[in-house]
Design a protein around this motif. Structure first.
Motif, mmCIF file in Angstrom:
data_model
loop_
_atom_site.group_PDB
_atom_site.id
_atom_site.type_symbol
_atom_site.label_atom_id
_atom_site.label_comp_id
_atom_site.label_asym_id
_atom_site.label_seq_id
_atom_site.Cartn_x
_atom_site.Cartn_y
_atom_site.Cartn_z
ATOM 1 N N ARG A 6 0.832 -1.199 0.000
ATOM 2 C CA ARG A 6 0.000 0.000 0.000
ATOM 3 C C ARG A 6 0.866 1.247 0.000
ATOM 4 N N GLN A 7 0.445 2.219 -0.716
ATOM 5 C CA GLN A 7 1.144 3.492 -0.746
ATOM 6 C C GLN A 7 0.675 4.306 0.465
ATOM 7 N N ARG A 8 1.617 4.684 1.320
ATOM 8 C CA ARG A 8 1.261 5.465 2.504
ATOM 9 C C ARG A 8 1.393 6.948 2.199
ATOM 10 N N ALA A 9 0.561 7.703 2.887
ATOM 11 C CA ALA A 9 0.629 9.155 2.722
ATOM 12 C C ALA A 9 1.930 9.661 3.338
ATOM 13 N N PHE A 10 2.600 10.560 2.653
ATOM 14 C CA PHE A 10 3.869 11.100 3.124
ATOM 15 C C PHE A 10 3.707 12.591 3.372
ATOM 16 N N ASP A 11 3.946 12.985 4.611
ATOM 17 C CA ASP A 11 3.871 14.390 4.975
ATOM 18 C C ASP A 11 5.285 14.868 5.305
ATOM 19 N N PRO A 12 5.898 15.657 4.455
ATOM 20 C CA PRO A 12 7.291 16.060 4.680
ATOM 21 C C PRO A 12 7.489 16.866 5.960
ATOM 22 N N ILE A 13 6.506 17.624 6.378
ATOM 23 C CA ILE A 13 6.639 18.424 7.601
ATOM 24 C C ILE A 13 6.682 17.504 8.819
#
Length: 58
Positions: A6-13
Motif C-alpha cells: 500500500r502506498q502510505r501518505a507522506f507528509d514532509p513536515i
C-alpha cells in the motif's frame, strides 16, 4: 498473485519533525548522566532530560 504494498501518505513536515526528535533522543542517549540514569527520582530525571534537551535546542 502478487500483493502490491500500500502506498502510505507522506507528509514532509511531519517527517522533518520526527527526524529532529529522533536525532535529539540519539544525542541524549550519548550523555552519560541520562543513559545510566543517575537520578533515581523521576522528577529529577525529567529535569535532567529537560535541561539536556534545552542545551541542544537553544
Amino acid at each position: 498473485r502478487t500483493c502490491m504494498p500500500r502506498q502510505r501518505a507522506f507528509d514532509p513536515i511531519k517527517y522533518k519533525l520526527r527526524n529532529q526528535i529522533e536525532r535529539t533522543i540519539g544525542k541524549l542517549k550519548q550523555l552519560r548522566r541520562i543513559a545510566t540514569r543517575y537520578d533515581r527520582i523521576p522528577q529529577n530525571y525529567l529535569a535532567s532530560l529537560c535541561l539536556a534537551a534545552l542545551s541542544f535546542w537553544c
